[in-house]
Design a protein around this motif. Structure first.
Motif, short mmCIF file in Angstrom:
data_model
loop_
_atom_site.label_atom_id
_atom_site.label_comp_id
_atom_site.label_asym_id
_atom_site.label_seq_id
_atom_site.Cartn_x
_atom_site.Cartn_y
_atom_site.Cartn_z
N LEU A 51 0.81 -1.22 0.00
CA LEU A 51 0.00 0.00 0.00
C LEU A 51 0.84 1.28 0.00
N LEU A 52 2.14 1.13 0.22
CA LEU A 52 3.00 2.32 0.09
C LEU A 52 3.03 2.78 -1.36
N ARG A 53 2.85 1.84 -2.26
CA ARG A 53 2.79 2.18 -3.69
C ARG A 53 1.34 2.29 -4.15
N TYR A 54 0.48 1.41 -3.64
CA TYR A 54 -0.87 1.30 -4.18
C TYR A 54 -1.98 1.73 -3.21
N GLY A 55 -1.63 2.51 -2.18
CA GLY A 55 -2.65 2.97 -1.23
C GLY A 55 -2.39 4.41 -0.81
N VAL A 56 -1.21 4.65 -0.26
CA VAL A 56 -0.85 6.00 0.20
C VAL A 56 -1.06 6.97 -0.97
N ALA A 57 -1.73 8.08 -0.67
CA ALA A 57 -2.18 8.99 -1.74
C ALA A 57 -1.01 9.48 -2.59
N PRO A 58 -1.16 9.46 -3.92
CA PRO A 58 -0.07 9.88 -4.81
C PRO A 58 0.35 11.32 -4.61
N ASP A 59 -0.54 12.17 -4.08
CA ASP A 59 -0.13 13.57 -3.85
C ASP A 59 0.54 13.74 -2.48
N HIS A 60 0.66 12.66 -1.71
CA HIS A 60 1.43 12.71 -0.46
C HIS A 60 2.81 12.10 -0.70
N GLN A 61 3.59 12.82 -1.48
CA GLN A 61 4.86 12.24 -1.94
C GLN A 61 5.85 12.03 -0.81
N ASN A 62 5.74 12.87 0.23
CA ASN A 62 6.70 12.70 1.34
C ASN A 62 6.48 11.36 2.04
N ILE A 63 5.22 10.92 2.14
CA ILE A 63 4.96 9.62 2.80
C ILE A 63 5.37 8.49 1.85
N ARG A 64 5.03 8.63 0.59
CA ARG A 64 5.40 7.59 -0.38
C ARG A 64 6.93 7.43 -0.47
N ALA A 65 7.65 8.50 -0.11
CA ALA A 65 9.13 8.45 -0.19
C ALA A 65 9.73 7.46 0.82
N VAL A 66 8.92 6.97 1.76
CA VAL A 66 9.41 5.93 2.68
C VAL A 66 9.94 4.73 1.88
N ARG A 67 9.43 4.55 0.67
CA ARG A 67 9.92 3.45 -0.19
C ARG A 67 11.42 3.53 -0.39
N GLN A 68 11.92 4.79 -0.45
CA GLN A 68 13.38 4.94 -0.68
C GLN A 68 14.19 4.39 0.48
N ASN A 69 13.61 4.45 1.70
CA ASN A 69 14.33 3.88 2.85
C ASN A 69 14.28 2.36 2.83
N LEU A 70 13.21 1.82 2.25
CA LEU A 70 13.03 0.36 2.29
C LEU A 70 13.68 -0.33 1.08
N ALA A 71 13.84 0.40 -0.02
CA ALA A 71 14.34 -0.21 -1.26
C ALA A 71 15.71 -0.90 -1.09
N PRO A 72 16.65 -0.32 -0.30
CA PRO A 72 17.97 -0.99 -0.19
C PRO A 72 17.89 -2.41 0.37
N LEU A 73 16.81 -2.72 1.08
CA LEU A 73 16.67 -4.08 1.63
C LEU A 73 16.64 -5.12 0.51
N LEU A 74 16.03 -4.72 -0.61
CA LEU A 74 15.80 -5.69 -1.69
C LEU A 74 17.10 -6.16 -2.34
N VAL A 75 18.16 -5.36 -2.19
CA VAL A 75 19.43 -5.75 -2.83
C VAL A 75 20.38 -6.45 -1.85
N GLN A 76 19.92 -6.70 -0.67
CA GLN A 76 20.78 -7.38 0.31
C GLN A 76 21.04 -8.82 -0.17
N PRO A 77 22.30 -9.29 -0.06
CA PRO A 77 22.61 -10.62 -0.57
C PRO A 77 21.83 -11.75 0.13
N ASP A 78 21.40 -11.52 1.36
CA ASP A 78 20.68 -12.58 2.07
C ASP A 78 19.17 -12.49 1.89
N LEU A 79 18.74 -11.68 0.93
CA LEU A 79 17.29 -11.58 0.66
C LEU A 79 17.03 -11.84 -0.82
#
Ligand SMILES: Cc1cc2nc3c(=O)[nH]c(=O)nc-3n(C[C@H](O)[C@H](O)[C@H](O)COP(=O)(O)OP(=O)(O)OC[C@H]3O[C@@H](n4cnc5c(N)ncnc54)[C@H](O)[C@@H]3O)c2cc1C
Length: 457
Positions: A51-79
């Motif tokens: 819902l950070l991509r498909y729920g949080v309002a698109p005009d609330h970009q500061n909240i949607r920007a939380v994705r940038q904090n979470l994105a580095p997790l996806l490239v971790q070698p153990d994930l």
């Protein structure tokens, strides 16, 4: 994981759902040093973030920007990210359980609750969650329906007085210029920008003291460039129970102050109008094939704080009715589910099967607590669920089955169009490119097939 470790020394943990709760659980697992873990992140959609991509309002970009904090997790070698793989559709709970040491279910609860009144099946009556999914570019959203509805809809009724109802009303009230900086798909922007909507009615069954919106979100409605906001001062006269509630709660008192200020405002002739109504209980929708109006019974709060019908009726003309009265979790075959509480039964994050703690099964996020709480709440309960898993780690390691089918082999054997990390990166790059061509940071790709194609899946 340290080089040279054998599979008997690490825990294979599947996290189901790459929304905030699943990602926060993965983060908590990756940040600890006590137990070696390999995380398999399974997501029904080709893309992460829920819902950070498909729920949080698109005009609330500061909240949607939380994705940038979470994105580095996806490239971790153990994930390892497995997008476009759904539990219960592509792999069963039993198969998943047999191929890993532990599972954290974090698949959310984004289904909607119905009004259960006559006329609800009419064209033009929809879940606000479907509307949100559409304007956020979720591939699950029916394409076409809202585009054509908005061409002919002058009056929209939004039932519910929580933040989702406020989001939906604000998005409907904004002009194309007010939305053009967002990530919304181009055809969504066009449909919203060219919509015939002039009046948006937001309806609360009870009074303003019982509404669940937060002041910050509420206030935004009164600051819109293209819409005047109206509220009837009579709806703001507080009965004794409501007055006591407001006196003891500063957040409620702030909401009432905002509403009282609005009730004194004079119309300024803006293109659109948002009307907030309280004490209206939906009774029936009318229309031949499509909705034309919705009838309400007036309510009041009695001396015990209960909401009672008064027998007085009120009708609002509307061509689109969006219900926003709460969310529902989904039962996946093979998992326990508490229909009343809308969640997987659990004891502090450990799944309960027939009232007993199930070995190696944990739950986090909306499907753990029921569909309530903001992003930060998911971080707290993800860390609690992970703490429970880590406390159980010695027993889980001891129970490891060396001869089992690896999850990776299981997924590959299904020949699914899975979206792994390189596929997600390709989608990410394609959306950024599309956005840049229109002067924005990103434009979301809406159709499932187009997403998969962009990802090369
Ligand atoms: C419209 C709306 C607006 C919101 N706005 C805000 C806001 O502004 N600020 C705020 O703090 N909070 C907001 N929230 C609340 C916030 O979004 C939630 O707290 C949070 O998303 C819950 O996280 P979750 O991971 O439990 O669920 P979700 O975000 O729903 O993530 C669950 C994930 O699991 C996946 N999944 C589902 N089924 C399966 C399956 N069978 N197999 C594999 N994967 C599956 C889903 O695709 C999804 O990616 C909003 C919520 C909504 C609905």
């Amino acid at each position: 994981m340290k080089p040279g470790m054998t599979s008997q020394q690490w825990l294979d943990v599947a996290v189901v759902g790459a929304g905030p709760a699943g990602l926060y659980a993965a983060e908590a697992l990756l940040n600890q040093k006590d137990v070696a873990v390999r995380i398999h992140l399974i997501e029904r959609l080709p893309v992460p973030f829920g819902l950070l991509r498909y729920g949080v309002a698109p005009d609330h970009q500061n909240i949607r920007a939380v994705r940038q904090n979470l994105a580095p997790l996806l490239v971790q070698p153990d994930l390892k990210f497995y997008g476009n793989i759904a539990l219960g559709r592509d792999i069963s709970v039993a198969e998943l359980r047999a191929s890993v040491d532990a599972v954290i279910y974090a698949y959310g609860a984004a289904g909607d609750r119905r009004l259960d009144i006559p006329g609800e099946a009419l064209k033009g009556c929809a879940a606000a969650t479907d509307f949100v999914a559409w304007y956020c570019g979720n591939p699950d959203a029916c394409l076409g329906n809202f585009e054509s509805a908005l061409k002919v809809t002058k009056s929209v009724v939004v039932i519910g007085v929580g933040n989702v109802a406020i989001d939906v009303s604000r998005i409907l009230a904004k002009s194309r210029a007010g939305l053009s900086h967002t990530e919304m798909p181009e055809h969504v922007l066009e449909a919203l920008g060219n919509s015939a909507v002039t009046d948006i009615h937001v309806i609360g069954r009870r009074g303003p003291a019982q509404a669940s919106f937060t002041t910050k979100e509420l206030r935004e409605l009164g600051e819109l460039a293209d819409a005047d906001v109206f509220v009837d001062a009579n709806d703001l006269q507080l009965d004794p129970v409501s007055a006591a509630a407001v006196a003891g709660n500063r957040a409620l008192a702030r909401n009432i102050d905002v509403l009282r200020e609005w009730s004194q405002r004079k119309p300024t002739g803006k293109l659109k109008r948002i009307h907030l109504h309280f004490f209206l209980r939906p009774v029936a929708l009318s229309g031949a094939e499509s909705v034309t109006a919705i009838r309400f019974e007036r309510t009041r709060i009695d001396d015990t704080g209960n909401c009672r019908g008064t027998g007085e009726h009120h009708q609002i003309e509307a061509q689109l009715v969006l219900r926003s009265i709460g969310f529902r979790g989904k039962h996946i075959e093979g998992l326990p589910f508490d229909v009343e509480l809308n969640r997987i039964p659990n004891l502090e994050g450990r799944v309960l099967r027939d009232g007993r703690v199930a070995c190696g099964e944990y739950v986090s996020g909306w499907i753990r607590r029921g569909p309530i709480g903001v992003l930060g709440t998911n971080k707290l309960d993800a860390s609690e669920s992970v703490a429970a898993l880590l406390a159980d780690a010695p027993a889980l390691l001891a129970a490891k089955d060396g001869a089992r089918t690896e999850l990776d082999d299981l997924v590959r054997s299904r020949a699914l169009r899975r979206c792994e990390l390189p596929n997600w990166h390709a989608i990410d790059a394609a959306e950024k490119l599309l956005g840049q061509s229109r002067g924005r940071d990103r434009t979301i790709i809406h159709r499932l097939e187009s997403l998969l194609e962009a990802g090369g899946a």
